[in-house]
Enzyme design. Structure first.
Site, PDB file in Angstrom:
ATOM      1  CB  CYS A 136      93.070 122.568  60.955  1.00 38.07           C
ATOM      2  SG  CYS A 136      91.613 123.592  60.701  1.00 38.07           S
ATOM      3  CB  CYS A 192      88.612 120.968  62.282  1.00 39.48           C
ATOM      4  SG  CYS A 192      90.273 121.020  62.970  1.00 39.48           S
ATOM      5  CB  CYS A 223      89.231 124.609  65.588  1.00 42.63           C
ATOM      6  SG  CYS A 223      88.870 124.421  63.833  1.00 42.63           S
ATOM      7  CB  CYS A 283      91.969 126.307  63.529  1.00 38.74           C
ATOM      8  SG  CYS A 283      92.416 124.595  63.864  1.00 38.74           S
ATOM      9  CE  LYS A 290     102.441 105.866  95.174  1.00 43.43           C
ATOM     10  NZ  LYS A 290     103.380 105.410  94.183  1.00 43.43           N
ATOM     11  CE1 TYR A 298     100.412  97.086  97.382  1.00 39.86           C
ATOM     12  CE2 TYR A 298     102.678  97.695  96.953  1.00 39.86           C
ATOM     13  CZ  TYR A 298     101.427  97.368  96.498  1.00 39.86           C
ATOM     14  OH  TYR A 298     101.184  97.318  95.164  1.00 39.86           O
ATOM     15  CD  GLU A 308     105.692  99.391  94.284  1.00 42.88           C
ATOM     16  OE1 GLU A 308     104.595  98.793  94.436  1.00 42.88           O
ATOM     17  OE2 GLU A 308     105.844 100.364  93.532  1.00 42.88           O
ATOM     18  CG  ASP A 332     109.130 105.596  91.979  1.00 45.77           C
ATOM     19  OD1 ASP A 332     108.119 105.041  91.508  1.00 45.77           O
ATOM     20  OD2 ASP A 332     109.787 106.460  91.384  1.00 45.77           O
ATOM     21  CB  ALA A 352     130.177  92.471  65.119  1.00 50.58           C
ATOM     22  CD  GLU A 369     101.726 100.598 104.580  1.00 45.86           C
ATOM     23  OE1 GLU A 369     101.951 100.504 103.355  1.00 45.86           O
ATOM     24  OE2 GLU A 369     101.056  99.770 105.201  1.00 45.86           O
ATOM     25  CE  LYS A 395     103.053 109.822  93.512  1.00 46.95           C
ATOM     26  NZ  LYS A 395     102.818 109.943  92.197  1.00 46.95           N
TER      27      LYS A 395
HETATM   28  S1  IVH Z   1      98.834 100.220  98.734  1.00 44.66           S
HETATM   29  C1  IVH Z   1      95.043  99.245  95.876  1.00 44.66           C
HETATM   30  N1  IVH Z   1     101.109 100.879  99.776  1.00 44.66           N
HETATM   31  O1  IVH Z   1     102.021 102.633  94.415  1.00 44.66           O
HETATM   32  C2  IVH Z   1      96.468  99.493  95.796  1.00 44.66           C
HETATM   33  N2  IVH Z   1     100.941 100.888  97.402  1.00 44.66           N
HETATM   34  O2  IVH Z   1     100.738 104.567  92.745  1.00 44.66           O
HETATM   35  C3  IVH Z   1      97.018  99.444  97.176  1.00 44.66           C
HETATM   36  N3  IVH Z   1     103.011 101.489  96.249  1.00 44.66           N
HETATM   37  O3  IVH Z   1     100.036 100.328  92.683  1.00 44.66           O
HETATM   38  C4  IVH Z   1      98.349  99.967  97.115  1.00 44.66           C
HETATM   39  N4  IVH Z   1     104.214 101.795  98.053  1.00 44.66           N
HETATM   40  O4  IVH Z   1     102.457  99.647  93.378  1.00 44.66           O
HETATM   41  C5  IVH Z   1     100.428 100.709  98.627  1.00 44.66           C
HETATM   42  N5  IVH Z   1     103.043 101.431 100.862  1.00 44.66           N
HETATM   43  C6  IVH Z   1     102.375 101.246  99.726  1.00 44.66           C
HETATM   44  C7  IVH Z   1     102.980 101.436  98.459  1.00 44.66           C
HETATM   45  C8  IVH Z   1     102.215 101.251  97.317  1.00 44.66           C
HETATM   46  C9  IVH Z   1     104.214 101.805  96.730  1.00 44.66           C
HETATM   47  C10 IVH Z   1     102.669 101.456  94.809  1.00 44.66           C
HETATM   48  C11 IVH Z   1     101.766 100.345  94.375  1.00 44.66           C
HETATM   49  C12 IVH Z   1     100.575 101.026  93.761  1.00 44.66           C
HETATM   50  C13 IVH Z   1     101.179 102.319  93.349  1.00 44.66           C
HETATM   51  C14 IVH Z   1     100.152 103.384  93.130  1.00 44.66           C
END
Ligand code: IVH
Length: 710
Positions: free
Chosen positions: A434, A457, A451, A432, A140, A250, A198, A142, A53, A138, A338
């Site tokens: 500080c 400092c 500063c 500053c 990516k 991957y 992943e 998360d 608890a 490919e 990204k």
């Molecule tokens: S290739 C040398 N392919 O993104 C590393 N990474 O931000 C080669 N990730 O550490 C990575 N999708 O964990 C690769 N299609 C994809 C991915 C991928 C997700 C991740 C992976 C990497 C991280 C980097």
């Protein structure tokens, strides 16, 4: 859990209402420590140390504090992964090859720059702009990276990425992940196959899991990524069963024999052997098509069953990937494009000034905490005075903040319609914050205000100490920001060398609030363990401008050991000295920083007697160890090479990278210490210098034969 031995007085103290956010933060830390302690007792020692608890009370308290003070929510909080494994719960495994991360691209131009940088590294593509170079795109996903090792088709090891060099053995949990084959399908797999990929969780599974937890009165998970991470790191593999995580492959790690020539070839094989892939993918040499793929998948993003945060472009040919190699923990042959940053609107309550270790004043926005793409944001950087002026950011403004990938949150713009009446433009401090109240100074043409208190400092002193002990520098476990500040304020620490003399203050530390003999001894042991730290880390720790990880490593590889480096720096103080030229030569092929800048900073550092004194003092305590050179069995390991003239088969960056990979030093000028001068067409003064000094001169082909690439 049964038995209890933490007294109710302790418990009451932990359950009290905090008076302010600082106290809330301190309480969260204390609660996390306490919960961890009980987790270890329960999970690892099978010896519960608290009544069920009461344990639940602690957990609930932590959860309410994290809800009421969202800025206190830590990624490693036990409320994100109930019963999450304390790190020592898993065996550590060293990766056969480091698990790297990826460089990011945020715009089409960044992607074009990436493609161009690949071409200009590879001679045949640089010389012939028409020559086709295929990339594969490919999605990516998360999640978190994971490595699976198969021996004769059987899964023998699953490991997390950890710090990239060493991860955790999570094989027992991986056996409950449906996407991870226990045995590879089909035939033709190599005796040893390491698949990298992943681990992630789909939205549906994440919501269903949270629903079950809500019903059971358990804290909810924040996002699928954290949940997947927590699930893989469950100490109880049976619990992993209830958390449906997924996996896609991957890339390859260490493999007993090659299985394909291209990235798309690897995908085909992995698929045949029963692994899931991140679909779709596209192979093309046309940059426009890569960007189109990115846009198409970006449009479908919201309707995908899992989170993706961008697209990865990789050079398709594996032989080219090998030639391109890595820089600084990321491959040269791939980039992550990204998706645009997530944004949110909130109020900027206050602008605070932080003073960094070089005395730079950085304005920081304190925000009403807001959820930006799944992460609570309470602070954002405002960069510098110009930035505030340009955007006319004022205290009390409603602002739009954004977070892109791992980048620190930023204030994008002010919502002017919501500006409170009577607000005044922000006045950047001329003094500053500080204790010295030193005036601030901004150099003509520079964006940074500093500063003028320099070494005196206190903010700069604390920042230097923090940097010295930090993860990327000397990496002293347990000597984090708070502890450094506490010891500094107590007068125990002023200069880095003092860290190694803390053992003489053991009793005084125990007497401080929050310390016990066990925790002090642990810290002192961690400090002792860092004597003899590698030279490159030691050089990074000094915090000399421009001498971060990369340049520190260059210095360490070039000079080899501390005494040699120290002497060379003293010699380099003389203007036209050999040593000065040699130092400048260490940073020759550095495209990002202007020529000579790094050497200039190093010299400026050595011209200041205080610095030299502090350096000698701490070097005497640490006694840095020489760096390990890669591939010492190569015929050119430890040799110094100078490339000159036009090379036929490699570009200069490739030649340099390859030589360094084989453990050679690449210098920019010829001296008595040079072992080989590799002379291409139209070699000039360096070739002449080599002949005069009697240094061996090789043609490009002779060099390639020597290193076994001929
Ligand atoms: S290739 C040398 N392919 O993104 C590393 N990474 O931000 C080669 N990730 O550490 C990575 N999708 O964990 C690769 N299609 C994809 C991915 C991928 C997700 C991740 C992976 C990497 C991280 C980097």
């Amino acid at each position: 859990m049964a038995k209890k031995n933490s007294t109710s007085a302790d418990l009451d103290a932990l359950l009290r209402d905090p008076a302010d956010p600082d106290e809330a933060a301190a309480l969260v830390t204390a609660l996390i420590d306490e919960i961890r302690k009980h987790d270890v007792a329960y999970h690892q020692k099978d010896a519960p140390s608290i009544a069920d608890a009461d344990y639940d009370k602690l957990k609930r308290r932590l959860q309410t504090l994290e809800r009421d003070y969202p800025e206190t929510l830590r990624e490693d909080s036990p409320s994100l992964a109930v019963g999450a494994a304390p790190a020592q719960g898993f065996r550590k495994v060293r990766h056969a090859r480091p698990m790297l991360s990826l460089n990011n691209a945020f715009s089409d131009e960044d992607v074009a720059d990436f493609a161009q940088s690949v071409r200009s590294f590879l001679k045949e593509f640089k010389d012939d702009p028409e020559r086709k170079l295929d990339f594969i795109a490919e999605a990516k996903i998360d999640g978190l990276s994971c490595s699976l090792t198969y021996e004769n088709g059987e899964l023998v090891l699953a490991a997390t990425r950890g710090d990239g060099l060493e991860g955790e053995d999570v094989t027992a949990n991986a056996r409950h992940v449906a996407d991870i084959p226990q045995k590879l399908k089909g035939k033709g797999w190599p005796a040893k196959l390491e698949v990298r990929g992943e681990v992630y969780m789909e939205h549906a599974a994440f919501f269903a899991l949270n629903e079950r937890r809500a019903e059971a009165g358990l804290p909810l998970f924040v996002n699928p990524r954290n949940t997947a991470a927590g699930s893989l790191r469950q100490l109880d593999p049976n619990e992993t069963k209830n958390r449906p995580v997924r996996f896609f492959g991957y890339a390859l790690g260490e493999t007993s024999e090659p299985i394909a020539d291209t990235q798309h070839g690897i995908r085909e094989k992995l698929h045949k052997w029963g692994l899931e892939l991140n679909e779709p993918s596209k192979v093309t040499s046309d940059l426009g098509e890569l960007l189109e793929f990115y846009r198409e998948i970006g449009e479908r993003r919201a309707s995908l069953p899992y989170d993706i945060d961008g697209v990865v472009y990789k050079v398709d040919r594996l032989d080219l990937q090998r030639r391109l190699g890595d820089v600084q923990r990321a491959p040269r042959w791939a980039v992550a494009h990204k998706f645009p940053a997530e944004r949110a609107t909130t109020v900027l309550e206050k602008i605070d000034i932080q003073v960094g270790r070089t005395g730079a004043l950085t304005p920081v926005a304190h925000l009403t905490p807001v959820n930006v793409g799944g992460v609570m944001v309470a602070r954002a950087t405002l960069h510098n005075a110009d930035e505030i002026e340009r955007k006319d950011i004022r205290e009390g403004d409603t602002v739009i903040v954004q977070r892109a990938g791992d980048v620190i949150p930023q204030v994008v713009e002010v919502v002017l319609e919501k500006r409170p009446k009577g607000s005044k433009p922000y006045a950047f401090p001329t003094i500053c914050p500080c204790k010295l109240k030193a005036p601030t100074h901004r150099e003509e043409g520079e964006a940074v205000t500093r500063c003028t208190g320099e070494l005196a400092c206190p903010f700069q002193q604390v920042e230097r100490l923090r940097h010295f002990a930090s993860r990327d520098a000397l990496d002293i476990e347990g000597l984090g920001d708070t502890t450094v500040r506490q010891f500094f304020e107590e007068g125990f620490l002023k200069l880095p060398a003092d860290i190694f003399r803390l053992k003489h203050k053991r009793d005084a530390i125990i007497a401080l609030h929050g310390w016990k003999d066990v925790s002090v001894d642990k810290l002192l042991a961690a400090i002792e363990a860092r004597r003899g730290a590698p030279l490159d880390r030691f050089l990074t720790a000094l915090g000399i401008r421009y001498v971060g990880e990369t340049n520190a490593r260059k210095l360490a590889l070039h000079y080899g050991d501390y005494p040699t480096w120290r002497q060379a720096m003293a010699d380099a103080l003389a203007d036209d000295s050999e040593a000065r030229k040699e130092l400048e030569g260490v940073f020759v092929a550095d495209s990002k920083t202007a020529k000579g800048v790094v050497a200039k900073e190093l010299i400026a550092f050595f011209e200041e007697p205080h610095n030299v004194q502090a350096l000698d003092d701490v070097a005497n305590e640490v006694k840095p160890s020489p760096v390990e050179r890669p591939a010492t069995d190569s015929p050119v390991a430890g040799k110094t090479v100078v490339f000159t003239g036009t090379l036929e088969k490699m570009t200069r960056p490739e030649a340099k990278a390859r030589a360094e990979q084989l453990g050679a030093k690449v210098a920019g000028s010829v001296s008595k210490k040079t072992d080989y001068v590799v002379a291409g067409a139209e070699a000039g003064s360096k070739l002449k210098a080599a002949t005069e000094l009697g240094v061996a001169v090789l043609s490009e082909d002779e060099w390639l034969t020597l290193i076994g690439d001929g």
